[in-house]
Motif scaffolding. Structure first.
Motif, PDB file in Angstrom:
ATOM      1  N   ALA A 146       0.827  -1.209   0.000  1.00 42.12           N
ATOM      2  CA  ALA A 146       0.000   0.000   0.000  1.00 42.12           C
ATOM      3  C   ALA A 146       0.861   1.258   0.000  1.00 42.12           C
ATOM      4  CB  ALA A 146      -0.922  -0.013   1.224  1.00 42.12           C
ATOM      5  N   LEU A 147       1.892   1.316   0.848  1.00 44.61           N
ATOM      6  CA  LEU A 147       2.746   2.517   0.915  1.00 44.61           C
ATOM      7  C   LEU A 147       3.551   2.692  -0.366  1.00 44.61           C
ATOM      8  CD1 LEU A 147       3.952   2.268   4.619  1.00 44.61           C
ATOM      9  CD2 LEU A 147       2.173   3.745   3.678  1.00 44.61           C
ATOM     10  N   LEU A 148       4.016   1.591  -0.949  1.00 47.82           N
ATOM     11  CA  LEU A 148       4.742   1.698  -2.219  1.00 47.82           C
ATOM     12  C   LEU A 148       3.821   2.206  -3.328  1.00 47.82           C
ATOM     13  CD1 LEU A 148       7.227   1.217  -3.998  1.00 47.82           C
ATOM     14  CD2 LEU A 148       6.472  -1.158  -4.270  1.00 47.82           C
ATOM     15  N   ARG A 149       2.590   1.668  -3.389  1.00 49.28           N
ATOM     16  CA  ARG A 149       1.662   2.099  -4.441  1.00 49.28           C
ATOM     17  C   ARG A 149       1.263   3.567  -4.251  1.00 49.28           C
ATOM     18  NH1 ARG A 149       3.153  -1.671  -7.729  1.00 49.28           N
ATOM     19  NH2 ARG A 149       2.060  -3.672  -7.598  1.00 49.28           N
ATOM     20  N   VAL A 150       1.035   3.967  -3.013  1.00 50.00           N
ATOM     21  CA  VAL A 150       0.682   5.368  -2.769  1.00 50.00           C
ATOM     22  C   VAL A 150       1.819   6.281  -3.214  1.00 50.00           C
ATOM     23  CG1 VAL A 150       0.294   7.065  -0.942  1.00 50.00           C
ATOM     24  CG2 VAL A 150      -0.981   4.918  -0.932  1.00 50.00           C
TER      25      VAL A 150
ATOM     26  N   THR B 105       9.503  10.764   2.409  1.00 48.20           N
ATOM     27  CA  THR B 105       9.978  10.427   3.752  1.00 48.20           C
ATOM     28  C   THR B 105       9.191   9.246   4.285  1.00 48.20           C
ATOM     29  OG1 THR B 105      10.517  12.751   4.169  1.00 48.20           O
ATOM     30  CG2 THR B 105      10.401  11.280   6.079  1.00 48.20           C
ATOM     31  N   LEU B 106       9.920   8.185   4.652  1.00 48.10           N
ATOM     32  CA  LEU B 106       9.318   7.019   5.299  1.00 48.10           C
ATOM     33  C   LEU B 106       9.612   7.115   6.794  1.00 48.10           C
ATOM     34  CD1 LEU B 106       7.966   4.209   5.293  1.00 48.10           C
ATOM     35  CD2 LEU B 106      10.225   3.231   4.809  1.00 48.10           C
ATOM     36  N   SER B 107       8.552   7.128   7.609  1.00 45.19           N
ATOM     37  CA  SER B 107       8.710   7.344   9.048  1.00 45.19           C
ATOM     38  C   SER B 107       8.087   6.195   9.826  1.00 45.19           C
ATOM     39  CB  SER B 107       8.034   8.659   9.465  1.00 45.19           C
ATOM     40  OG  SER B 107       8.537   9.749   8.712  1.00 45.19           O
ATOM     41  N   TYR B 108       8.885   5.665  10.751  1.00 46.54           N
ATOM     42  CA  TYR B 108       8.391   4.661  11.688  1.00 46.54           C
ATOM     43  C   TYR B 108       8.102   5.362  13.006  1.00 46.54           C
ATOM     44  CZ  TYR B 108       9.953   1.135   8.357  1.00 46.54           C
ATOM     45  OH  TYR B 108      10.106   0.366   7.222  1.00 46.54           O
ATOM     46  N   LEU B 109       6.803   5.405  13.365  1.00 43.37           N
ATOM     47  CA  LEU B 109       6.367   6.222  14.491  1.00 43.37           C
ATOM     48  C   LEU B 109       5.794   5.360  15.615  1.00 43.37           C
ATOM     49  CD1 LEU B 109       4.505   8.859  12.297  1.00 43.37           C
ATOM     50  CD2 LEU B 109       6.846   9.008  13.164  1.00 43.37           C
TER      51      LEU B 109
ATOM     52  N   HIS C 256       2.737   3.317  14.413  1.00 45.36           N
ATOM     53  CA  HIS C 256       2.292   3.697  13.078  1.00 45.36           C
ATOM     54  C   HIS C 256       3.489   3.787  12.144  1.00 45.36           C
ATOM     55  CE1 HIS C 256      -1.302   4.865  15.308  1.00 45.36           C
ATOM     56  NE2 HIS C 256      -1.960   4.916  14.158  1.00 45.36           N
ATOM     57  N   VAL C 257       3.213   3.671  10.856  1.00 50.43           N
ATOM     58  CA  VAL C 257       4.211   3.903   9.824  1.00 50.43           C
ATOM     59  C   VAL C 257       3.585   4.852   8.803  1.00 50.43           C
ATOM     60  CG1 VAL C 257       3.468   1.882   8.493  1.00 50.43           C
ATOM     61  CG2 VAL C 257       5.754   2.831   8.141  1.00 50.43           C
ATOM     62  N   ALA C 258       4.381   5.794   8.308  1.00 49.12           N
ATOM     63  CA  ALA C 258       3.830   6.823   7.423  1.00 49.12           C
ATOM     64  C   ALA C 258       4.791   7.111   6.291  1.00 49.12           C
ATOM     65  CB  ALA C 258       3.548   8.106   8.212  1.00 49.12           C
TER      66      ALA C 258
ATOM     67  N   HIS D 162       1.823  26.786  -4.370  1.00 45.46           N
ATOM     68  CA  HIS D 162       2.693  26.540  -3.215  1.00 45.46           C
ATOM     69  C   HIS D 162       2.949  25.056  -2.969  1.00 45.46           C
ATOM     70  CE1 HIS D 162       1.172  30.630  -2.523  1.00 45.46           C
ATOM     71  NE2 HIS D 162       2.327  30.840  -1.870  1.00 45.46           N
ATOM     72  N   GLY D 163       2.866  24.238  -3.970  1.00 50.96           N
ATOM     73  CA  GLY D 163       3.212  22.833  -3.828  1.00 50.96           C
ATOM     74  C   GLY D 163       2.137  22.001  -3.149  1.00 50.96           C
ATOM     75  N   THR D 164       2.488  20.721  -2.952  1.00 44.80           N
ATOM     76  CA  THR D 164       1.545  19.748  -2.390  1.00 44.80           C
ATOM     77  C   THR D 164       2.261  18.860  -1.376  1.00 44.80           C
ATOM     78  OG1 THR D 164       0.257  19.709  -4.442  1.00 44.80           O
ATOM     79  CG2 THR D 164      -0.038  17.856  -2.932  1.00 44.80           C
ATOM     80  N   ALA D 165       1.567  18.536  -0.320  1.00 45.79           N
ATOM     81  CA  ALA D 165       2.068  17.587   0.671  1.00 45.79           C
ATOM     82  C   ALA D 165       1.018  16.499   0.875  1.00 45.79           C
ATOM     83  CB  ALA D 165       2.357  18.285   1.996  1.00 45.79           C
ATOM     84  N   LEU D 166       1.459  15.250   0.778  1.00 44.20           N
ATOM     85  CA  LEU D 166       0.557  14.119   0.935  1.00 44.20           C
ATOM     86  C   LEU D 166       1.145  13.198   1.997  1.00 44.20           C
ATOM     87  CD1 LEU D 166      -1.259  12.089  -1.785  1.00 44.20           C
ATOM     88  CD2 LEU D 166       0.155  10.884  -0.134  1.00 44.20           C
ATOM     89  N   ALA D 167       0.329  12.780   2.948  1.00 44.52           N
ATOM     90  CA  ALA D 167       0.779  11.919   4.029  1.00 44.52           C
ATOM     91  C   ALA D 167      -0.159  10.721   4.146  1.00 44.52           C
ATOM     92  CB  ALA D 167       0.811  12.677   5.354  1.00 44.52           C
ATOM     93  N   ALA D 168       0.418   9.521   4.057  1.00 42.60           N
ATOM     94  CA  ALA D 168      -0.333   8.281   4.236  1.00 42.60           C
ATOM     95  C   ALA D 168       0.186   7.600   5.495  1.00 42.60           C
ATOM     96  CB  ALA D 168      -0.167   7.366   3.030  1.00 42.60           C
TER      97      ALA D 168
END
Length: 406
Positions: free
Chosen positions: A302-306, A326-330, A333-335, A384-390
């Motif tokens: 899912a994260l790769l496809r997004v 940016t791949l974040s391990y929280l 959660h993972v984002a 002003h650009g775009t930010a997307l967070a999954a």
């Protein structure tokens, strides 16, 4: 013969034959005893028994008797009349009252049946007493007890039959409901699979074909002035076609994406950024934060496809010069965050998806993330650009896991 049941079951058919045999046996007994004992009017007794048997035999052969209560009442009246003649001629005719109880209770309405049983019982007691020339309470016990047994048996059978019919209707309703539920589940499964296939095709083949198209346009613009650049673009387009052919074959085989085979999600995203930077006029950089953990395959896919879909949108629509992945391990959660410096857009006024123009990407990403219990946040402003967070939880529910299979 049953006016309430649509058809005789094997059990009721056997009971009906037993009743027929009982009537025939009792009539034969009355006639046989009259002849054997050389009683007065023996011939008349035999004739009355035969007539009673013939009238009784006519009932099962007449369809209206089993379908109409008035017809059944007329037939019972005829049988009763001939039986009364037999009873008047022989005391042995009293035993025929017992099967008559069952016929009356079976074919007549409840009140009429009780009245007929009572009248038959009284006639049996009176006839037997007349033949004996005296009356005693013992003479009434037999017919009364027989009537009580017949009422209990028939009413008990009717109660069981009604309960059986209710259960049959309930089973039919449950079967129909189960069939409807199975059909609904099948339809839901088909729609879910179609949605999954649409997401996979959009995030793999459609994105790859779009990249090939952009590379070939770049090669076309480079000709004839810069054949070396055109050749490089064509080579990149060929490699993109090879990569997408592998994606398509793995997709058909329902395997994980080749980018994840033998590699971690971080390395797959880093390679995706490098490939995007090499093939298009954009610098895509990858960052990793937190301690990497082993993720479920569905999460990695899912994260790769997004990310693939988001970078594809950036290349085609944003006219950006740089993108940060940016791949974040929280912890729990993972984002994945994708930020570009492109021209941006208004997230509240998205174009309607169209088979020719596209527009399915964001909806597909959101559906993919929500299927795993995650969230998708899009922030963008024109110019002003775009930010997307999954963001996905690291403990997905079992019911959501199959939805996100590759």
């Amino acid at each position: 013969m049953n006016t309430t049941a649509p058809a005789l079951t094997p059990t009721t058919r056997a009971l009906a034959w037993c009743l027929h045999l009982l009537v025939i046996g009792l009539l034969a007994l009355a006639a046989g005893r009259a002849v054997a004992d050389d009683r007065p009017h023996a011939g008349w007794v035999v004739a009355a028994a035969a007539a009673c048997g013939l009238v009784y035999a006519a009932g099962p052969l007449l369809p209206r008797v089993s379908r109409s209560r008035p017809a059944a009442a007329l037939w019972l009246a005829a049988v009763g009349t001939v039986w009364l003649v037999l009873l008047a001629l022989s005391a042995d005719g009293v035993w025929v009252a017992f099967p008559l109880y069952f016929l009356q209770l079976h074919l007549l309405a409840r009140r009429a049946a009780l009245a007929a049983v009572a009248a038959t019982g009284l006639a049996a007691v009176a006839g037997f007493a007349a033949h004996q020339g005296t009356f005693s309470a013992a003479m009434a016990i037999g017919p009364a007890l027989g009537a009580a047994v017949a009422v209990a048996v028939v009413w008990g059978y009717q109660a069981l039959y009604l309960e059986s019919e209710q259960r049959r209707h309930l089973i039919e309703e449950l079967t129909a409901t189960r069939a409807d539920l199975a059909a609904a589940q099948h339809t839901a499964g088909v729609l879910s699979e179609r949605e999954r296939l649409a997401r996979e095709i959009h995030d793999t083949l459609a994105q790859g074909l779009s990249s090939i198209q952009l590379l070939l346009r770049a090669a076309e613009r480079a000709l004839p002035g810069s054949p070396e650049s055109a050749a490089r673009y064509v080579d990149q387009a060929r490699q993109a076609a090879v990569d997408n052919l592998v994606e398509a074959r793995r997709f058909v085989a329902a395997l994980a994406p080749p980018a994840l085979e033998g590699a971690t999600l971080a390395s797959a995203l880093e390679r995706l950024c490098a490939t995007t930077s090499a093939r298009h006029r954009i610098t895509a950089r990858f960052h990793l934060t937190g301690d990497p953990l082993t993720l479920p395959t569905a999460h990695e896919v899912a994260l790769l496809r997004v990310t693939q879909s988001a970078l594809g949108n950036t290349v085609r629509h944003a006219k950006a010069s740089a993108a940060e992945v940016t791949l974040s391990y929280l912890g729990d959660h993972v984002a994945v965050d994708i930020v570009d410096d492109g021209r941006g857009f208004d997230p509240h006024h998205l174009p309607v998806p169209d088979p020719e123009a596209g527009g399915f990407g964001l909806a597909a990403m959101r559906a993919r993330v929500h299927a795993l219990g995650g969230t998708l946040i899009i922030e963008s402003t024109p110019g002003h650009g775009t930010a997307l967070a999954a963001e996905l939880p690291l403990t997905p529910s079992a019911e959501n896991e199959p939805e996100a299979r590759p």
